[in-house]
Design an enzyme around this catalytic site. Structure first.
Site, PDB file in Angstrom:
ATOM      1  N   ASN A 126       0.812  -1.221   0.000  1.00  0.00           N
ATOM      2  CA  ASN A 126       0.000   0.000   0.000  1.00  0.00           C
ATOM      3  C   ASN A 126       0.842   1.266   0.000  1.00  0.00           C
ATOM      4  O   ASN A 126       0.414   2.295  -0.492  1.00  0.00           O
ATOM      5  CB  ASN A 126      -0.900   0.002   1.238  1.00  0.00           C
ATOM      6  CG  ASN A 126      -1.650   1.307   1.414  1.00  0.00           C
ATOM      7  OD1 ASN A 126      -2.497   1.648   0.588  1.00  0.00           O
ATOM      8  ND2 ASN A 126      -1.321   2.054   2.463  1.00  0.00           N
ATOM      9  N   HIS A 127       2.038   1.157   0.608  1.00  0.00           N
ATOM     10  CA  HIS A 127       2.818   2.377   0.794  1.00  0.00           C
ATOM     11  C   HIS A 127       4.315   2.107   0.808  1.00  0.00           C
ATOM     12  O   HIS A 127       4.756   0.971   0.949  1.00  0.00           O
ATOM     13  CB  HIS A 127       2.422   3.045   2.126  1.00  0.00           C
ATOM     14  CG  HIS A 127       2.486   2.107   3.300  1.00  0.00           C
ATOM     15  ND1 HIS A 127       1.367   1.478   3.814  1.00  0.00           N
ATOM     16  CD2 HIS A 127       3.525   1.663   4.053  1.00  0.00           C
ATOM     17  CE1 HIS A 127       1.717   0.713   4.833  1.00  0.00           C
ATOM     18  NE2 HIS A 127       3.026   0.800   4.997  1.00  0.00           N
ATOM     19  N   ASP A 221      -0.612  -6.867   4.343  1.00  0.00           N
ATOM     20  CA  ASP A 221      -0.822  -5.696   5.186  1.00  0.00           C
ATOM     21  C   ASP A 221      -1.845  -4.747   4.561  1.00  0.00           C
ATOM     22  O   ASP A 221      -1.963  -4.663   3.343  1.00  0.00           O
ATOM     23  CB  ASP A 221       0.543  -4.974   5.301  1.00  0.00           C
ATOM     24  CG  ASP A 221       0.596  -3.955   6.425  1.00  0.00           C
ATOM     25  OD1 ASP A 221       0.336  -4.339   7.570  1.00  0.00           O
ATOM     26  OD2 ASP A 221       0.911  -2.778   6.145  1.00  0.00           O
ATOM     27  N   GLU A 245      -5.030  -8.468   6.103  1.00  0.00           N
ATOM     28  CA  GLU A 245      -5.355  -7.695   7.298  1.00  0.00           C
ATOM     29  C   GLU A 245      -6.339  -6.583   6.934  1.00  0.00           C
ATOM     30  O   GLU A 245      -5.991  -5.659   6.196  1.00  0.00           O
ATOM     31  CB  GLU A 245      -4.082  -7.061   7.888  1.00  0.00           C
ATOM     32  CG  GLU A 245      -4.369  -6.265   9.145  1.00  0.00           C
ATOM     33  CD  GLU A 245      -3.710  -4.892   9.226  1.00  0.00           C
ATOM     34  OE1 GLU A 245      -3.681  -4.312  10.307  1.00  0.00           O
ATOM     35  OE2 GLU A 245      -3.243  -4.378   8.183  1.00  0.00           O
TER      36      GLU A 245
HETATM   37  C1  ABC Z   1       4.071   3.663  14.862  1.00  0.00           C
HETATM   38  C2  ABC Z   1       4.251   3.481  16.359  1.00  0.00           C
HETATM   39  C3  ABC Z   1       2.953   3.704  17.102  1.00  0.00           C
HETATM   40  C4  ABC Z   1       2.430   5.066  16.748  1.00  0.00           C
HETATM   41  C5  ABC Z   1       2.325   5.215  15.226  1.00  0.00           C
HETATM   42  C6  ABC Z   1       1.910   6.612  14.850  1.00  0.00           C
HETATM   43  O1  ABC Z   1       3.578   4.932  14.625  1.00  0.00           O
HETATM   44  O2  ABC Z   1       4.694   2.149  16.601  1.00  0.00           O
HETATM   45  O3  ABC Z   1       3.188   3.616  18.488  1.00  0.00           O
HETATM   46  O4  ABC Z   1       1.146   5.197  17.313  1.00  0.00           O
HETATM   47  C7  ABC Z   1       3.594  -0.139  11.260  1.00  0.00           C
HETATM   48  C8  ABC Z   1       4.250  -0.419  12.593  1.00  0.00           C
HETATM   49  C9  ABC Z   1       3.675   0.458  13.679  1.00  0.00           C
HETATM   50  C10 ABC Z   1       3.757   1.920  13.264  1.00  0.00           C
HETATM   51  C11 ABC Z   1       2.992   2.074  11.939  1.00  0.00           C
HETATM   52  C12 ABC Z   1       2.974   3.505  11.427  1.00  0.00           C
HETATM   53  O5  ABC Z   1       3.626   1.249  10.960  1.00  0.00           O
HETATM   54  O6  ABC Z   1       4.031  -1.775  12.936  1.00  0.00           O
HETATM   55  O7  ABC Z   1       4.408   0.269  14.872  1.00  0.00           O
HETATM   56  O8  ABC Z   1       3.179   2.696  14.304  1.00  0.00           O
HETATM   57  O9  ABC Z   1       4.233   3.939  11.103  1.00  0.00           O
HETATM   58  C13 ABC Z   1      -0.848  -2.605   9.641  1.00  0.00           C
HETATM   59  C14 ABC Z   1       0.202  -3.452  10.378  1.00  0.00           C
HETATM   60  C15 ABC Z   1       0.995  -2.564  11.304  1.00  0.00           C
HETATM   61  C16 ABC Z   1       1.808  -1.598  10.448  1.00  0.00           C
HETATM   62  C17 ABC Z   1       1.061  -1.042   9.313  1.00  0.00           C
HETATM   63  C18 ABC Z   1       1.738  -0.103   8.437  1.00  0.00           C
HETATM   64  C19 ABC Z   1      -0.169  -1.512   8.960  1.00  0.00           C
HETATM   65  O10 ABC Z   1      -0.373  -4.566  10.953  1.00  0.00           O
HETATM   66  O11 ABC Z   1       1.865  -3.275  12.152  1.00  0.00           O
HETATM   67  O12 ABC Z   1       2.241  -0.521  11.337  1.00  0.00           O
HETATM   68  O13 ABC Z   1       2.399  -0.903   7.455  1.00  0.00           O
HETATM   69  C20 ABC Z   1      -4.707   1.173  10.454  1.00  0.00           C
HETATM   70  C21 ABC Z   1      -4.654   0.274   9.227  1.00  0.00           C
HETATM   71  C22 ABC Z   1      -4.018  -1.073   9.536  1.00  0.00           C
HETATM   72  C23 ABC Z   1      -2.637  -0.871  10.188  1.00  0.00           C
HETATM   73  C24 ABC Z   1      -2.853  -0.029  11.440  1.00  0.00           C
HETATM   74  C25 ABC Z   1      -1.544   0.232  12.160  1.00  0.00           C
HETATM   75  O14 ABC Z   1      -3.442   1.240  11.070  1.00  0.00           O
HETATM   76  O15 ABC Z   1      -5.952   0.093   8.708  1.00  0.00           O
HETATM   77  O16 ABC Z   1      -3.861  -1.767   8.323  1.00  0.00           O
HETATM   78  N1  ABC Z   1      -1.960  -2.143  10.502  1.00  0.00           N
HETATM   79  C26 ABC Z   1      -9.067   2.130  13.295  1.00  0.00           C
HETATM   80  C27 ABC Z   1      -9.118   2.049  11.800  1.00  0.00           C
HETATM   81  C28 ABC Z   1      -8.021   1.107  11.302  1.00  0.00           C
HETATM   82  C29 ABC Z   1      -6.684   1.583  11.791  1.00  0.00           C
HETATM   83  C30 ABC Z   1      -6.692   1.664  13.311  1.00  0.00           C
HETATM   84  C31 ABC Z   1      -5.355   2.222  13.796  1.00  0.00           C
HETATM   85  O17 ABC Z   1      -7.759   2.508  13.731  1.00  0.00           O
HETATM   86  O18 ABC Z   1     -10.378   1.589  11.358  1.00  0.00           O
HETATM   87  O19 ABC Z   1      -8.019   1.094   9.896  1.00  0.00           O
HETATM   88  O20 ABC Z   1      -5.682   0.649  11.365  1.00  0.00           O
HETATM   89  O21 ABC Z   1      -5.244   2.001  15.134  1.00  0.00           O
HETATM   90  C32 ABC Z   1     -12.014  -1.007  16.347  1.00  0.00           C
HETATM   91  C33 ABC Z   1     -12.627  -0.482  15.088  1.00  0.00           C
HETATM   92  C34 ABC Z   1     -11.502  -0.259  14.097  1.00  0.00           C
HETATM   93  C35 ABC Z   1     -10.514   0.734  14.681  1.00  0.00           C
HETATM   94  C36 ABC Z   1     -10.018   0.195  16.019  1.00  0.00           C
HETATM   95  C37 ABC Z   1      -9.010   1.140  16.660  1.00  0.00           C
HETATM   96  O22 ABC Z   1     -11.111  -0.038  16.881  1.00  0.00           O
HETATM   97  O23 ABC Z   1     -13.557  -1.413  14.558  1.00  0.00           O
HETATM   98  O24 ABC Z   1     -12.003   0.201  12.870  1.00  0.00           O
HETATM   99  O25 ABC Z   1      -9.402   0.838  13.795  1.00  0.00           O
HETATM  100  O26 ABC Z   1     -12.994  -1.278  17.287  1.00  0.00           O
HETATM  101 CA    CA Z   2      -3.753   3.140  -0.604  1.00  0.00          CA
END
Ligand code: ABC
Ligand code: CA
Length: 492
Positions: A126-127, A221, A245
């Site tokens: 995706n990115h 991812d 995911e």
């Molecule tokens: C880093 C730090 C974090 C900091 C962040 C800003 O930066 O570690 O402490 O908060 C990777 C790393 C992370 C990193 C991120 C960003 O990159 O592992 O450590 O965070 O730089 C996937 C992976 C994940 C990965 C990425 C990026 C994607 O599994 O490990 O992160 O390649 C969204 C995406 C999801 C993604 C997730 C991190 O973000 O959709 O694919 N995971 C709502 C949204 C979701 C969203 C989520 C974020 O918030 O709908 O789309 O996910 O927290 C439920 C609801 C959901 C809701 C949740 C919170 O509550 O039904 O919809 O999700 O009840």
């Molecule tokens: Ca996209």
């Protein structure tokens, strides 16, 4: 390997940087402070060196972190930390040398395969991750302002990306697909997957990656961040099992993605497991409803899901409760259903880190202890699932059914496995009372069963009633005695 090949497996999720140090450093007792978000030194050779530990628990597949070359950020790192996790691609044609060399990776894959195990690789399409040098504290205002694409491979032109916009409304699907994840300091530049040349490039990339390294499956991812029509072609080009995911709690929203990929993580079900087992006040009828929703909204119901209690993105379950009765029930749930069971490294050690990054504790800090209660619990569940599969050819094609629910318990059947889960808590005995005869479970009056977690023999009575008392709020999982071998219960 195909979706039906994977259905017979159970998966141990390895976060490569945190699972095992290379053999030469293994005994040095290196520390790892997860909260610092810095690389701790885990490698592919480390994983290879500790496959015994994973196999001893009964897993026959692993999922490893993304393998490609990553964005480097200046130290001390921005609030988002560093790319230790592998989700910040910069060059998708080169390997992440922090995890080892090409030959280390090939050696790991060969070692996995020679044990008859599968390996799933995590991929990010995706990115590309970027670092905003001009105003890391403010959101970028124009596409790629302050960002250099020097050294990116491919996608080193602004035009390779969607115009910058942050995702601010997850209810707006076009925004979810075409705006950017990440933060102001580390924007995750959203690749323009609307462009056909880019789509073709990714299809050809995944085809080559899989054939070059012989991975058996893909964890994909950020699936909801690319239009659905991108995915079937990507999955076809990979020719292996695809598990996506889609991070959302809504079963209808998530379930639709199973029409585009083989399977997705059961995030909606996960939310319901949490509510059911996080406290002794959780609702079993809501859990039953979520099982119904899965059968309604997912292709082939639960068969197209990956079932999990923890992963690297969510607080660990024991961070919500330290009641071992509740924890054991929640873990059991992932092993008795239709989905592919997946356990995140550290669950077996009862790690209890909270939100990211604290849920990414290094496994070497546990010394790979195999005497821990949850290590044994997970081993028993793996052995029981294997015994059910070996004992009945219909196990894998039989959907799990809810037999009954009460205030604190739920009875579930997937012949030949019958389970009763409870959130009564570790301080209490649980009473299992199931009428098996009338429910099409395949059991009959006078059946001889074994409760495989306590390895206790129990008989269904002449009228088809199964009565059993569990201790310390434990779950109960039953199999016909004839199917229980010494791998499941050494005393029988
Ligand atoms: C880093 C730090 C974090 C900091 C962040 C800003 O930066 O570690 O402490 O908060 C990777 C790393 C992370 C990193 C991120 C960003 O990159 O592992 O450590 O965070 O730089 C996937 C992976 C994940 C990965 C990425 C990026 C994607 O599994 O490990 O992160 O390649 C969204 C995406 C999801 C993604 C997730 C991190 O973000 O959709 O694919 N995971 C709502 C949204 C979701 C969203 C989520 C974020 O918030 O709908 O789309 O996910 O927290 C439920 C609801 C959901 C809701 C949740 C919170 O509550 O039904 O919809 O999700 O009840
Ligand atoms: Ca996209």
């Amino acid at each position: 390997a195909s979706a039906s090949d994977w259905q017979k497996r159970t998966v141990y999720q390895v976060m490569t940087d945190r699972f095992a140090l290379p053999p030469s450093e293994d005994a040095q007792g290196k520390t790892c402070d997860a909260s610092a978000q810095l690389p701790c030194g885990g490698t592919w050779s480390g994983i290879q060196n500790h496959l015994d530990y994973i196999q001893a628990m009964g897993f026959n597949a692993i999922w490893i972190s993304p393998i490609v070359s990553q964005l480097q950020v200046p130290l001390p790192p921005p609030a988002d930390g560093t790319a230790y996790h592998g989700y910040w691609p910069e060059n998708i044609y080169a390997l992440n040398d922090a995890f080892g060399s090409d030959s280390d990776l090939r050696s790991l894959i060969n070692a996995v395969h020679s044990r008859g195990m599968y390996i799933m690789v995590d991929v990010v399409v995706n990115h590309m991750a970027t670092y905003n040098t001009t105003s890391p504290s403010a959101a970028p205002t124009s596409p790629l302002a302050g960002i250099s694409l020097n050294g990116y491979n491919p996608f080193n032109q602004d035009s390779d990306y969607h115009s910058f916009c942050p995702i601010t409304d997850y209810g707006n699907q076009t925004m979810v697909e075409q705006c950017w994840l990440g933060s102001a300091a580390v924007p995750l530049a959203d690749v323009n997957t609307e462009d056909q040349a880019t789509v073709d490039l990714y299809y050809s990339w995944i085809n080559t990656l899989i054939s070059n390294y012989t991975f058996d499956g893909l964890r994909i991812d950020t699936v909801k961040h690319i239009r659905k029509s991108f995915w079937p072609g990507f999955a076809n080009a990979s020719s292996v099992f695809t598990l996506g995911e889609v991070l959302d709690g809504d079963a209808q929203y998530v379930g639709d993605y199973t029409n585009y990929l083989d399977a997705v993580f059961d995030y909606p079900g996960w939310g319901m497991i949490l509510q059911a087992f996080q406290t002794t006040g959780g609702s079993m009828s809501m859990l039953a409803q979520s099982i119904q929703n899965t059968s309604t909204y997912f292709k082939n119901g639960g068969f197209s899901t990956g079932s999990f209690l923890e992963n690297h993105d969510q607080p660990r379950f024991p961070s919500f409760t330290n009641d071992t009765g509740l924890i054991k029930n929640a873990i059991a749930y992932t092993f008795i259903g239709d989905g592919l069971p997946i356990v995140y490294e550290g669950q077996e050690q009862e790690y209890s880190g909270g939100a990211v990054p604290n849920n990414r504790e290094a496994i070497w800090l546990s010394a790979y202890e195999q005497d821990k209660p949850l290590f044994k619990h997970i081993t028993s569940l793996n052995m029981a699932r294997q015994a059910a599969m070996n004992g009945s050819s219909s196990f894998l094609s039989t959907h799990m059914k809810v037999l009954s629910t009460s205030a604190h318990s739920i009875a579930l059947a997937k012949y030949p496995m019958l389970a009763s889960l409870t959130n009564i808590g570790q301080g209490s005995q649980g009473q299992v009372s199931v009428s098996v005869g009338s429910l099409g479970t395949g059991y009959s009056a006078n059946s001889q069963l074994v409760e495989v977690l306590s390895c206790t023999e129990v008989n269904v009575d002449g009228s088809g009633n199964l009565a059993f008392t569990t201790q310390q709020g434990a779950p109960a999982v039953f199999l016909p005695s004839s199917m229980v071998n010494s791998k499941v219960c050494t005393n029988l």
